[in-house]
Design a protein around this motif. Structure first.
Motif, PDB file in Angstrom:
ATOM      1  N   HIS A 133       0.835  -1.191   0.000  1.00  0.00           N
ATOM      2  CA  HIS A 133       0.000   0.000   0.000  1.00  0.00           C
ATOM      3  C   HIS A 133       0.880   1.255   0.000  1.00  0.00           C
ATOM      4  O   HIS A 133       2.104   1.174   0.163  1.00  0.00           O
ATOM      5  N   LYS A 134       0.265   2.377  -0.133  1.00  0.00           N
ATOM      6  CA  LYS A 134       1.009   3.643  -0.173  1.00  0.00           C
ATOM      7  C   LYS A 134       1.814   3.860   1.098  1.00  0.00           C
ATOM      8  O   LYS A 134       2.963   4.320   1.050  1.00  0.00           O
ATOM      9  N   ASN A 135       1.226   3.538   2.249  1.00  0.00           N
ATOM     10  CA  ASN A 135       1.888   3.757   3.538  1.00  0.00           C
ATOM     11  C   ASN A 135       2.051   2.441   4.289  1.00  0.00           C
ATOM     12  O   ASN A 135       1.241   1.522   4.145  1.00  0.00           O
ATOM     13  N   ARG A 136       3.091   2.357   5.108  1.00  0.00           N
ATOM     14  CA  ARG A 136       3.243   1.194   5.973  1.00  0.00           C
ATOM     15  C   ARG A 136       2.154   1.183   7.042  1.00  0.00           C
ATOM     16  O   ARG A 136       1.599   0.135   7.365  1.00  0.00           O
ATOM     17  N   ARG A 163      14.143   3.103  21.160  1.00  0.00           N
ATOM     18  CA  ARG A 163      14.579   2.002  20.303  1.00  0.00           C
ATOM     19  C   ARG A 163      13.472   1.584  19.344  1.00  0.00           C
ATOM     20  O   ARG A 163      13.718   1.285  18.163  1.00  0.00           O
ATOM     21  N   ILE A 164      12.243   1.527  19.833  1.00  0.00           N
ATOM     22  CA  ILE A 164      11.105   1.208  18.972  1.00  0.00           C
ATOM     23  C   ILE A 164      10.993   2.231  17.845  1.00  0.00           C
ATOM     24  O   ILE A 164      10.783   1.875  16.674  1.00  0.00           O
ATOM     25  N   GLU A 165      11.149   3.491  18.190  1.00  0.00           N
ATOM     26  CA  GLU A 165      11.040   4.557  17.186  1.00  0.00           C
ATOM     27  C   GLU A 165      12.067   4.366  16.079  1.00  0.00           C
ATOM     28  O   GLU A 165      11.745   4.460  14.886  1.00  0.00           O
ATOM     29  N   THR A 166      13.311   4.066  16.444  1.00  0.00           N
ATOM     30  CA  THR A 166      14.366   3.874  15.445  1.00  0.00           C
ATOM     31  C   THR A 166      14.083   2.673  14.558  1.00  0.00           C
ATOM     32  O   THR A 166      14.137   2.758  13.318  1.00  0.00           O
ATOM     33  N   THR A 167      13.759   1.535  15.164  1.00  0.00           N
ATOM     34  CA  THR A 167      13.556   0.299  14.406  1.00  0.00           C
ATOM     35  C   THR A 167      12.328   0.374  13.511  1.00  0.00           C
ATOM     36  O   THR A 167      12.385   0.000  12.327  1.00  0.00           O
ATOM     37  N   PHE A 168      11.222   0.874  14.036  1.00  0.00           N
ATOM     38  CA  PHE A 168       9.984   0.834  13.263  1.00  0.00           C
ATOM     39  C   PHE A 168       9.892   1.971  12.246  1.00  0.00           C
ATOM     40  O   PHE A 168       9.199   1.834  11.236  1.00  0.00           O
ATOM     41  N   LYS A 169      10.602   3.060  12.463  1.00  0.00           N
ATOM     42  CA  LYS A 169      10.723   4.059  11.403  1.00  0.00           C
ATOM     43  C   LYS A 169      11.488   3.483  10.227  1.00  0.00           C
ATOM     44  O   LYS A 169      11.172   3.759   9.065  1.00  0.00           O
ATOM     45  N   ASN A 170      12.491   2.667  10.532  1.00  0.00           N
ATOM     46  CA  ASN A 170      13.263   2.023   9.478  1.00  0.00           C
ATOM     47  C   ASN A 170      12.411   1.057   8.669  1.00  0.00           C
ATOM     48  O   ASN A 170      12.675   0.813   7.485  1.00  0.00           O
ATOM     49  N   LEU A 171      11.372   0.497   9.303  1.00  0.00           N
ATOM     50  CA  LEU A 171      10.441  -0.388   8.583  1.00  0.00           C
ATOM     51  C   LEU A 171       9.419   0.395   7.769  1.00  0.00           C
ATOM     52  O   LEU A 171       8.642  -0.207   7.025  1.00  0.00           O
ATOM     53  N   GLY A 172       9.396   1.714   7.931  1.00  0.00           N
ATOM     54  CA  GLY A 172       8.476   2.554   7.172  1.00  0.00           C
ATOM     55  C   GLY A 172       7.265   3.028   7.936  1.00  0.00           C
ATOM     56  O   GLY A 172       6.383   3.696   7.377  1.00  0.00           O
ATOM     57  N   PHE A 173       7.180   2.708   9.238  1.00  0.00           N
ATOM     58  CA  PHE A 173       6.039   3.130  10.040  1.00  0.00           C
ATOM     59  C   PHE A 173       6.112   4.617  10.383  1.00  0.00           C
ATOM     60  O   PHE A 173       7.203   5.194  10.515  1.00  0.00           O
ATOM     61  N   ASN A 174       4.949   5.203  10.550  1.00  0.00           N
ATOM     62  CA  ASN A 174       4.824   6.542  11.132  1.00  0.00           C
ATOM     63  C   ASN A 174       4.704   6.364  12.644  1.00  0.00           C
ATOM     64  O   ASN A 174       3.650   5.984  13.142  1.00  0.00           O
ATOM     65  N   VAL A 175       5.791   6.594  13.376  1.00  0.00           N
ATOM     66  CA  VAL A 175       5.856   6.278  14.804  1.00  0.00           C
ATOM     67  C   VAL A 175       5.454   7.489  15.638  1.00  0.00           C
ATOM     68  O   VAL A 175       5.911   8.604  15.402  1.00  0.00           O
ATOM     69  N   THR A 387       0.449 -14.760  20.962  1.00  0.00           N
ATOM     70  CA  THR A 387      -0.859 -15.216  20.506  1.00  0.00           C
ATOM     71  C   THR A 387      -1.072 -14.673  19.102  1.00  0.00           C
ATOM     72  O   THR A 387      -1.014 -13.460  18.892  1.00  0.00           O
ATOM     73  N   THR A 388      -1.281 -15.570  18.151  1.00  0.00           N
ATOM     74  CA  THR A 388      -1.411 -15.094  16.768  1.00  0.00           C
ATOM     75  C   THR A 388      -2.683 -15.619  16.123  1.00  0.00           C
ATOM     76  O   THR A 388      -3.029 -16.792  16.259  1.00  0.00           O
ATOM     77  N   MET A 389      -3.379 -14.711  15.461  1.00  0.00           N
ATOM     78  CA  MET A 389      -4.501 -15.048  14.591  1.00  0.00           C
ATOM     79  C   MET A 389      -4.172 -14.627  13.150  1.00  0.00           C
ATOM     80  O   MET A 389      -5.065 -14.428  12.333  1.00  0.00           O
ATOM     81  N   LEU A 390      -2.875 -14.474  12.882  1.00  0.00           N
ATOM     82  CA  LEU A 390      -2.444 -14.112  11.532  1.00  0.00           C
ATOM     83  C   LEU A 390      -2.727 -15.259  10.572  1.00  0.00           C
ATOM     84  O   LEU A 390      -2.535 -16.431  10.905  1.00  0.00           O
ATOM     85  N   LEU A 391      -3.140 -14.925   9.361  1.00  0.00           N
ATOM     86  CA  LEU A 391      -3.470 -15.921   8.351  1.00  0.00           C
ATOM     87  C   LEU A 391      -2.383 -16.047   7.293  1.00  0.00           C
ATOM     88  O   LEU A 391      -2.412 -16.983   6.489  1.00  0.00           O
ATOM     89  N   ARG A 392      -1.446 -15.101   7.300  1.00  0.00           N
ATOM     90  CA  ARG A 392      -0.431 -15.060   6.253  1.00  0.00           C
ATOM     91  C   ARG A 392       0.890 -14.576   6.854  1.00  0.00           C
ATOM     92  O   ARG A 392       0.938 -14.135   8.001  1.00  0.00           O
ATOM     93  N   ASP A 393       1.933 -14.640   6.066  1.00  0.00           N
ATOM     94  CA  ASP A 393       3.231 -14.148   6.497  1.00  0.00           C
ATOM     95  C   ASP A 393       3.310 -12.637   6.317  1.00  0.00           C
ATOM     96  O   ASP A 393       2.681 -12.067   5.412  1.00  0.00           O
ATOM     97  N   ILE A 394       4.101 -12.002   7.169  1.00  0.00           N
ATOM     98  CA  ILE A 394       4.336 -10.558   7.071  1.00  0.00           C
ATOM     99  C   ILE A 394       5.792 -10.317   6.737  1.00  0.00           C
ATOM    100  O   ILE A 394       6.691 -10.660   7.504  1.00  0.00           O
ATOM    101  N   TYR A 395       6.034  -9.725   5.562  1.00  0.00           N
ATOM    102  CA  TYR A 395       7.376  -9.303   5.173  1.00  0.00           C
ATOM    103  C   TYR A 395       7.360  -7.789   5.018  1.00  0.00           C
ATOM    104  O   TYR A 395       6.541  -7.225   4.297  1.00  0.00           O
ATOM    105  N   PHE A 396       8.277  -7.138   5.696  1.00  0.00           N
ATOM    106  CA  PHE A 396       8.339  -5.676   5.649  1.00  0.00           C
ATOM    107  C   PHE A 396       9.166  -5.244   4.440  1.00  0.00           C
ATOM    108  O   PHE A 396      10.323  -4.813   4.565  1.00  0.00           O
ATOM    109  N   LEU A 397       8.568  -5.367   3.259  1.00  0.00           N
ATOM    110  CA  LEU A 397       9.246  -4.998   2.033  1.00  0.00           C
ATOM    111  C   LEU A 397       9.513  -3.491   1.998  1.00  0.00           C
ATOM    112  O   LEU A 397       8.692  -2.696   2.465  1.00  0.00           O
ATOM    113  N   GLN A 398      10.654  -3.114   1.459  1.00  0.00           N
ATOM    114  CA  GLN A 398      10.989  -1.707   1.373  1.00  0.00           C
ATOM    115  C   GLN A 398      10.020  -0.984   0.452  1.00  0.00           C
ATOM    116  O   GLN A 398       9.635  -1.505  -0.609  1.00  0.00           O
ATOM    117  N   LYS A 399       9.611   0.199   0.862  1.00  0.00           N
ATOM    118  CA  LYS A 399       8.701   1.001   0.054  1.00  0.00           C
ATOM    119  C   LYS A 399       9.455   1.621  -1.119  1.00  0.00           C
ATOM    120  O   LYS A 399      10.609   2.014  -0.985  1.00  0.00           O
TER     121      LYS A 399
END
Length: 399
Positions: A133-136, A163-175, A387-399
Protein backbone atom coordinates in the motif's frame (compact mmCIF):
# COMPACT_ATOMS: atom_id res chain seq x y z
CA UNK A 1 38.02 -13.37 20.29
CA UNK A 2 35.70 -10.89 21.97
CA UNK A 3 32.64 -9.42 20.35
CA UNK A 4 32.90 -5.93 21.82
CA UNK A 5 29.36 -4.93 20.93
CA UNK A 6 27.70 -7.79 22.79
CA UNK A 7 30.37 -8.77 25.30
CA UNK A 8 30.39 -12.38 24.02
CA UNK A 9 33.40 -14.67 23.68
CA UNK A 10 33.47 -16.12 20.14
CA UNK A 11 35.40 -19.33 19.52
CA UNK A 12 35.35 -21.56 16.42
CA UNK A 13 32.16 -19.88 15.16
CA UNK A 14 30.43 -20.79 18.43
CA UNK A 15 29.21 -17.98 20.69
CA UNK A 16 29.55 -18.55 24.42
CA UNK A 17 27.24 -16.16 26.21
CA UNK A 18 29.01 -14.41 29.06
CA UNK A 19 27.22 -12.48 31.83
CA UNK A 20 26.28 -9.09 30.45
CA UNK A 21 28.30 -6.27 31.95
CA UNK A 22 25.99 -3.59 33.25
CA UNK A 23 26.33 -0.61 35.46
CA UNK A 24 23.11 -1.45 37.29
CA UNK A 25 21.21 -4.62 38.12
CA UNK A 26 18.19 -5.90 36.22
CA UNK A 27 14.86 -5.34 37.95
CA UNK A 28 11.56 -7.16 37.76
CA UNK A 29 9.28 -4.97 35.62
CA UNK A 30 6.71 -4.89 38.43
CA UNK A 31 4.46 -2.48 40.27
CA UNK A 32 6.37 -2.36 43.54
CA UNK A 33 9.60 -3.24 45.29
CA UNK A 34 11.57 -5.82 43.31
CA UNK A 35 13.66 -7.06 46.21
CA UNK A 36 11.61 -10.22 46.66
CA UNK A 37 9.15 -12.30 44.73
CA UNK A 38 6.21 -11.71 47.07
CA UNK A 39 6.70 -8.00 47.61
CA UNK A 40 4.20 -7.11 44.88
CA UNK A 41 1.42 -9.30 46.26
CA UNK A 42 -1.80 -7.75 47.46
CA UNK A 43 -3.21 -9.24 50.64
CA UNK A 44 -6.81 -8.59 51.54
CA UNK A 45 -6.72 -6.08 54.41
CA UNK A 46 -8.50 -7.29 57.53
CA UNK A 47 -10.69 -4.20 57.69
CA UNK A 48 -11.94 -4.51 54.13
CA UNK A 49 -15.16 -6.33 53.38
CA UNK A 50 -17.10 -6.99 50.19
CA UNK A 51 -19.23 -3.87 50.57
CA UNK A 52 -16.35 -1.41 50.66
CA UNK A 53 -15.73 0.98 47.76
CA UNK A 54 -12.46 2.37 49.08
CA UNK A 55 -9.28 2.29 46.99
CA UNK A 56 -7.20 -0.71 47.95
CA UNK A 57 -3.89 0.30 49.51
CA UNK A 58 -1.07 -2.17 49.91
CA UNK A 59 0.09 -0.96 53.32
CA UNK A 60 3.54 -2.55 53.03
CA UNK A 61 4.26 -0.79 49.75
CA UNK A 62 1.88 2.15 50.27
CA UNK A 63 0.63 1.52 46.77
CA UNK A 64 -2.85 2.46 45.55
CA UNK A 65 -4.17 -0.06 43.05
CA UNK A 66 -7.19 1.41 41.23
CA UNK A 67 -8.92 -0.40 38.40
CA UNK A 68 -11.74 0.52 36.05
CA UNK A 69 -15.28 -0.67 36.88
CA UNK A 70 -15.61 -2.79 33.73
CA UNK A 71 -12.57 -4.78 34.85
CA UNK A 72 -13.77 -5.10 38.42
CA UNK A 73 -17.09 -6.60 37.37
CA UNK A 74 -15.32 -9.73 36.11
CA UNK A 75 -11.79 -9.78 37.38
CA UNK A 76 -11.25 -7.96 40.66
CA UNK A 77 -12.95 -7.61 44.03
CA UNK A 78 -14.85 -4.43 44.75
CA UNK A 79 -12.33 -3.17 47.27
CA UNK A 80 -9.71 -2.97 44.49
CA UNK A 81 -11.79 -0.53 42.44
CA UNK A 82 -10.88 3.11 42.24
CA UNK A 83 -13.57 5.68 43.07
CA UNK A 84 -13.49 7.72 39.90
CA UNK A 85 -15.65 9.81 37.66
CA UNK A 86 -17.41 8.19 34.74
CA UNK A 87 -15.16 10.07 32.35
CA UNK A 88 -11.97 8.32 33.40
CA UNK A 89 -13.39 4.87 34.04
CA UNK A 90 -15.51 4.04 30.97
CA UNK A 91 -13.64 3.79 27.64
CA UNK A 92 -14.70 6.16 24.87
CA UNK A 93 -17.34 4.74 22.58
CA UNK A 94 -18.57 2.08 25.01
CA UNK A 95 -21.95 1.91 26.72
CA UNK A 96 -22.13 3.87 29.95
CA UNK A 97 -23.78 1.12 31.95
CA UNK A 98 -21.08 -1.56 32.15
CA UNK A 99 -18.36 -0.35 29.78
CA UNK A 100 -18.78 -3.47 27.62
CA UNK A 101 -18.93 -3.81 23.86
CA UNK A 102 -22.40 -3.23 22.47
CA UNK A 103 -22.37 -6.49 20.53
CA UNK A 104 -21.18 -8.57 23.48
CA UNK A 105 -24.68 -9.26 24.73
CA UNK A 106 -27.13 -9.28 21.85
CA UNK A 107 -27.15 -11.29 18.60
CA UNK A 108 -26.90 -9.40 15.31
CA UNK A 109 -29.94 -9.18 13.07
CA UNK A 110 -29.92 -10.53 9.52
CA UNK A 111 -29.88 -6.98 8.17
CA UNK A 112 -26.81 -6.09 10.16
CA UNK A 113 -25.04 -9.22 8.88
CA UNK A 114 -25.46 -7.98 5.32
CA UNK A 115 -23.74 -4.70 6.23
CA UNK A 116 -20.54 -6.37 7.47
CA UNK A 117 -18.37 -6.10 4.40
CA UNK A 118 -14.98 -4.57 3.64
CA UNK A 119 -12.56 -4.14 0.75
CA UNK A 120 -10.41 -7.16 -0.03
CA UNK A 121 -6.69 -6.27 0.31
CA UNK A 122 -5.35 -9.69 -0.72
CA UNK A 123 -6.50 -12.87 -2.47
CA UNK A 124 -8.04 -15.63 -0.40
CA UNK A 125 -5.13 -18.04 -0.96
CA UNK A 126 -2.28 -15.53 -0.72
CA UNK A 127 0.56 -16.67 1.53
CA UNK A 128 1.70 -13.12 2.30
CA UNK A 129 -0.12 -10.02 3.43
CA UNK A 130 -0.22 -7.14 0.97
CA UNK A 131 2.54 -4.79 2.16
CA UNK A 132 2.50 -2.67 -0.98
CA UNK A 133 0.00 0.00 0.00
CA UNK A 134 1.01 3.64 -0.17
CA UNK A 135 1.89 3.76 3.54
CA UNK A 136 3.24 1.19 5.97
CA UNK A 137 0.88 2.45 8.66
CA UNK A 138 1.01 3.85 12.18
CA UNK A 139 3.05 2.57 15.09
CA UNK A 140 1.76 3.99 18.38
CA UNK A 141 3.84 3.61 21.54
CA UNK A 142 2.04 4.07 24.87
CA UNK A 143 4.99 4.58 27.19
CA UNK A 144 3.98 4.55 30.87
CA UNK A 145 7.05 5.35 32.95
CA UNK A 146 5.61 7.29 35.89
CA UNK A 147 2.30 6.83 37.70
CA UNK A 148 0.03 8.94 39.91
CA UNK A 149 -1.06 5.88 41.90
CA UNK A 150 2.17 5.40 43.83
CA UNK A 151 3.45 2.59 41.60
CA UNK A 152 7.18 2.19 41.09
CA UNK A 153 8.70 4.28 38.28
CA UNK A 154 9.65 2.16 35.27
CA UNK A 155 13.17 3.51 34.76
CA UNK A 156 14.51 2.48 31.36
CA UNK A 157 11.15 2.50 29.60
CA UNK A 158 12.11 5.64 27.66
CA UNK A 159 15.06 3.67 26.24
CA UNK A 160 12.56 1.13 24.91
CA UNK A 161 10.46 3.89 23.34
CA UNK A 162 13.50 5.39 21.59
CA UNK A 163 14.58 2.00 20.30
CA UNK A 164 11.10 1.21 18.97
CA UNK A 165 11.04 4.56 17.19
CA UNK A 166 14.37 3.87 15.45
CA UNK A 167 13.56 0.30 14.41
CA UNK A 168 9.98 0.83 13.26
CA UNK A 169 10.72 4.06 11.40
CA UNK A 170 13.26 2.02 9.48
CA UNK A 171 10.44 -0.39 8.58
CA UNK A 172 8.48 2.55 7.17
CA UNK A 173 6.04 3.13 10.04
CA UNK A 174 4.82 6.54 11.13
CA UNK A 175 5.86 6.28 14.80
CA UNK A 176 4.17 8.28 17.58
CA UNK A 177 5.31 8.04 21.22
CA UNK A 178 2.76 8.97 23.88
CA UNK A 179 4.20 9.32 27.37
CA UNK A 180 2.39 8.79 30.68
CA UNK A 181 -1.20 9.16 29.49
CA UNK A 182 -4.21 8.82 31.75
CA UNK A 183 -6.83 6.18 30.98
CA UNK A 184 -9.23 8.62 29.33
CA UNK A 185 -6.55 9.91 26.95
CA UNK A 186 -5.48 6.39 26.01
CA UNK A 187 -9.06 5.42 25.16
CA UNK A 188 -9.52 8.62 23.14
CA UNK A 189 -6.44 7.80 21.11
CA UNK A 190 -7.61 4.22 20.52
CA UNK A 191 -11.04 5.47 19.46
CA UNK A 192 -9.41 7.97 17.10
CA UNK A 193 -7.25 5.25 15.53
CA UNK A 194 -10.18 2.88 15.17
CA UNK A 195 -12.18 5.50 13.28
CA UNK A 196 -9.35 6.55 10.95
CA UNK A 197 -9.26 5.61 7.28
CA UNK A 198 -6.51 2.97 6.92
CA UNK A 199 -7.21 2.08 3.29
CA UNK A 200 -3.78 3.24 2.13
CA UNK A 201 -1.95 1.53 5.02
CA UNK A 202 -0.40 -1.93 5.15
CA UNK A 203 -1.07 -2.56 8.84
CA UNK A 204 -1.29 -1.15 12.37
CA UNK A 205 1.18 -1.57 15.22
CA UNK A 206 0.67 -0.65 18.89
CA UNK A 207 3.13 -1.00 21.79
CA UNK A 208 2.09 -0.98 25.46
CA UNK A 209 4.98 -0.29 27.86
CA UNK A 210 3.61 -0.30 31.40
CA UNK A 211 2.99 -2.15 34.65
CA UNK A 212 0.42 -4.95 34.74
CA UNK A 213 -1.54 -7.22 37.05
CA UNK A 214 -2.96 -10.68 36.60
CA UNK A 215 -5.84 -11.31 34.17
CA UNK A 216 -4.33 -8.94 31.59
CA UNK A 217 -4.91 -5.74 33.54
CA UNK A 218 -2.53 -2.94 32.57
CA UNK A 219 -1.93 0.48 34.09
CA UNK A 220 -2.48 3.93 32.69
CA UNK A 221 -1.04 6.83 34.68
CA UNK A 222 -4.09 6.89 36.95
CA UNK A 223 -5.92 3.56 36.77
CA UNK A 224 -5.72 -0.11 35.73
CA UNK A 225 -7.86 -1.40 32.86
CA UNK A 226 -8.35 -4.50 30.73
CA UNK A 227 -5.80 -4.69 27.90
CA UNK A 228 -8.46 -6.00 25.51
CA UNK A 229 -9.74 -2.41 25.34
CA UNK A 230 -6.59 -1.66 23.34
CA UNK A 231 -7.08 -4.23 20.59
CA UNK A 232 -10.84 -4.92 20.55
CA UNK A 233 -11.73 -1.69 18.66
CA UNK A 234 -9.74 -2.95 15.65
CA UNK A 235 -11.65 -6.14 14.89
CA UNK A 236 -12.78 -6.29 11.27
CA UNK A 237 -16.39 -5.41 12.08
CA UNK A 238 -15.34 -2.26 13.97
CA UNK A 239 -12.42 -1.01 11.84
CA UNK A 240 -13.26 -2.10 8.31
CA UNK A 241 -10.35 -0.35 6.59
CA UNK A 242 -8.01 -2.66 8.50
CA UNK A 243 -10.01 -5.80 7.66
CA UNK A 244 -7.75 -8.41 6.11
CA UNK A 245 -4.65 -6.50 7.23
CA UNK A 246 -2.25 -7.34 10.07
CA UNK A 247 -2.85 -5.69 13.43
CA UNK A 248 0.20 -6.02 15.69
CA UNK A 249 0.18 -5.50 19.46
CA UNK A 250 3.34 -5.74 21.56
CA UNK A 251 2.69 -5.66 25.29
CA UNK A 252 5.64 -5.14 27.62
CA UNK A 253 4.16 -5.56 31.08
CA UNK A 254 4.78 -7.57 34.20
CA UNK A 255 1.98 -10.14 34.28
CA UNK A 256 2.65 -11.42 37.81
CA UNK A 257 -0.16 -12.96 39.80
CA UNK A 258 -1.08 -11.30 43.04
CA UNK A 259 -2.65 -13.02 46.06
CA UNK A 260 -6.23 -12.67 44.84
CA UNK A 261 -5.99 -16.34 43.93
CA UNK A 262 -9.65 -17.14 44.63
CA UNK A 263 -10.71 -14.63 42.01
CA UNK A 264 -8.10 -15.86 39.54
CA UNK A 265 -9.25 -19.46 39.97
CA UNK A 266 -12.88 -18.46 39.60
CA UNK A 267 -12.26 -16.73 36.28
CA UNK A 268 -10.06 -19.59 35.09
CA UNK A 269 -12.74 -22.16 35.87
CA UNK A 270 -15.38 -20.09 34.09
CA UNK A 271 -13.37 -19.55 30.92
CA UNK A 272 -11.08 -22.50 30.27
CA UNK A 273 -13.79 -24.77 28.82
CA UNK A 274 -15.32 -22.48 26.18
CA UNK A 275 -13.67 -19.03 26.54
CA UNK A 276 -16.97 -17.18 26.15
CA UNK A 277 -20.44 -17.23 24.63
CA UNK A 278 -20.19 -14.83 21.68
CA UNK A 279 -20.64 -15.79 18.04
CA UNK A 280 -18.37 -14.47 15.28
CA UNK A 281 -20.47 -13.58 12.22
CA UNK A 282 -17.43 -12.62 10.16
CA UNK A 283 -16.86 -9.88 7.58
CA UNK A 284 -17.34 -10.30 3.85
CA UNK A 285 -14.22 -9.30 1.87
CA UNK A 286 -15.17 -7.69 -1.45
CA UNK A 287 -13.08 -6.75 -4.48
CA UNK A 288 -11.51 -3.33 -4.91
CA UNK A 289 -11.19 -1.57 -8.21
CA UNK A 290 -7.40 -1.38 -8.14
CA UNK A 291 -4.63 -2.66 -10.33
CA UNK A 292 -2.83 -5.86 -9.43
CA UNK A 293 0.47 -5.07 -7.71
CA UNK A 294 3.00 -7.88 -7.35
CA UNK A 295 0.16 -10.45 -7.27
CA UNK A 296 -1.05 -9.18 -3.92
CA UNK A 297 -4.19 -7.34 -5.02
CA UNK A 298 -7.28 -9.33 -6.01
CA UNK A 299 -8.10 -9.66 -9.71
CA UNK A 300 -11.59 -9.64 -11.15
CA UNK A 301 -11.88 -13.42 -11.31
CA UNK A 302 -11.52 -14.03 -7.57
CA UNK A 303 -14.75 -14.54 -5.65
CA UNK A 304 -15.37 -12.67 -2.44
CA UNK A 305 -14.68 -14.48 0.79
CA UNK A 306 -15.52 -14.15 4.45
CA UNK A 307 -13.12 -13.68 7.37
CA UNK A 308 -13.66 -13.99 11.12
CA UNK A 309 -13.76 -10.58 12.76
CA UNK A 310 -10.83 -11.50 15.00
CA UNK A 311 -8.54 -12.71 12.22
CA UNK A 312 -5.24 -10.98 11.37
CA UNK A 313 -4.22 -10.12 14.94
CA UNK A 314 -0.87 -10.75 16.57
CA UNK A 315 -0.59 -10.09 20.32
CA UNK A 316 2.91 -10.52 21.72
CA UNK A 317 3.42 -10.39 25.51
CA UNK A 318 6.83 -9.92 27.04
CA UNK A 319 6.28 -12.91 29.33
CA UNK A 320 3.97 -15.82 30.05
CA UNK A 321 0.77 -15.05 31.97
CA UNK A 322 1.50 -15.11 35.69
CA UNK A 323 5.26 -14.52 35.43
CA UNK A 324 7.54 -11.52 35.87
CA UNK A 325 9.33 -9.84 32.99
CA UNK A 326 12.66 -8.10 33.35
CA UNK A 327 13.82 -4.54 32.75
CA UNK A 328 17.23 -2.95 33.07
CA UNK A 329 16.95 0.64 34.39
CA UNK A 330 19.57 1.93 31.95
CA UNK A 331 19.17 -0.39 28.95
CA UNK A 332 15.42 -1.05 28.83
CA UNK A 333 13.45 -4.31 28.85
CA UNK A 334 14.76 -7.61 27.57
CA UNK A 335 11.77 -8.13 25.27
CA UNK A 336 11.71 -4.78 23.49
CA UNK A 337 15.47 -4.50 23.09
CA UNK A 338 15.83 -8.07 21.80
CA UNK A 339 12.83 -7.71 19.48
CA UNK A 340 14.35 -4.61 17.88
CA UNK A 341 17.76 -6.31 17.61
CA UNK A 342 16.23 -9.23 15.74
CA UNK A 343 14.10 -7.07 13.44
CA UNK A 344 17.05 -4.82 12.57
CA UNK A 345 19.11 -7.86 11.60
CA UNK A 346 16.56 -10.03 9.80
CA UNK A 347 13.66 -7.93 8.45
CA UNK A 348 14.89 -7.82 4.85
CA UNK A 349 14.76 -11.61 4.47
CA UNK A 350 12.53 -13.00 7.23
CA UNK A 351 8.82 -12.84 8.04
CA UNK A 352 7.64 -11.38 11.34
CA UNK A 353 6.54 -14.62 13.00
CA UNK A 354 9.91 -16.20 12.30
CA UNK A 355 11.61 -13.14 13.77
CA UNK A 356 9.48 -13.47 16.89
CA UNK A 357 10.55 -17.10 17.22
CA UNK A 358 14.19 -16.00 17.02
CA UNK A 359 13.51 -13.33 19.64
CA UNK A 360 11.85 -15.82 21.99
CA UNK A 361 14.72 -18.26 21.61
CA UNK A 362 17.36 -15.61 22.27
CA UNK A 363 15.60 -14.34 25.41
CA UNK A 364 15.01 -17.87 26.69
CA UNK A 365 18.56 -19.09 26.12
CA UNK A 366 20.84 -16.04 26.25
CA UNK A 367 19.26 -13.80 28.88
CA UNK A 368 19.52 -14.27 32.64
CA UNK A 369 18.91 -11.70 35.35
CA UNK A 370 21.84 -10.10 37.13
CA UNK A 371 21.49 -8.77 40.67
CA UNK A 372 24.61 -8.21 42.78
CA UNK A 373 22.53 -7.28 45.85
CA UNK A 374 19.73 -9.85 46.12
CA UNK A 375 20.80 -13.40 45.16
CA UNK A 376 17.12 -14.46 44.88
CA UNK A 377 16.80 -12.21 41.83
CA UNK A 378 20.01 -13.42 40.19
CA UNK A 379 20.22 -15.82 37.23
CA UNK A 380 16.45 -15.91 36.56
CA UNK A 381 14.82 -16.45 33.17
CA UNK A 382 11.99 -15.22 30.96
CA UNK A 383 10.21 -16.27 27.78
CA UNK A 384 7.74 -14.15 25.78
CA UNK A 385 4.25 -15.39 24.93
CA UNK A 386 2.81 -14.95 21.44
CA UNK A 387 -0.86 -15.22 20.51
CA UNK A 388 -1.41 -15.09 16.77
CA UNK A 389 -4.50 -15.05 14.59
CA UNK A 390 -2.44 -14.11 11.53
CA UNK A 391 -3.47 -15.92 8.35
CA UNK A 392 -0.43 -15.06 6.25
CA UNK A 393 3.23 -14.15 6.50
CA UNK A 394 4.34 -10.56 7.07
CA UNK A 395 7.38 -9.30 5.17
CA UNK A 396 8.34 -5.68 5.65
CA UNK A 397 9.25 -5.00 2.03
CA UNK A 398 10.99 -1.71 1.37
CA UNK A 399 8.70 1.00 0.05
Amino acid sequence: MLDTERGDEVKDDMTIRQPRKRRVSDVIDSIGDDSGHDSNSFDLPSHVNGDSNENYINEEEETIVPVTPESVNLLMPEWLCKKSSQADSVPVGLPEDEGEDEDDHSPLSQNSLLELSASMPVAIDAERYNMNHKNRGKCIVFNQETFDTGLKTRNGSSEDAKRIETTFKNLGFNVEILDDLEHTDIMKKIDELSNEDHRDNDCLCIFMLTHGLSNDLVFAKDVAYDVKKIWKPFTADKCKTLAGKPKLFFIQVNNSYNKINNYDKLILNLTQACRGSQLDVGVQMRQRNTEIRMNTEVDGNIDTYKLPTHADFLIAHSTVQGFYSWRNPTEGTWFVQCLCDVIDEHYTTTDLQKMLTICMRKIATEYSSYDDVNPLNNDLKQVPSITTMLLRDIYFLQK
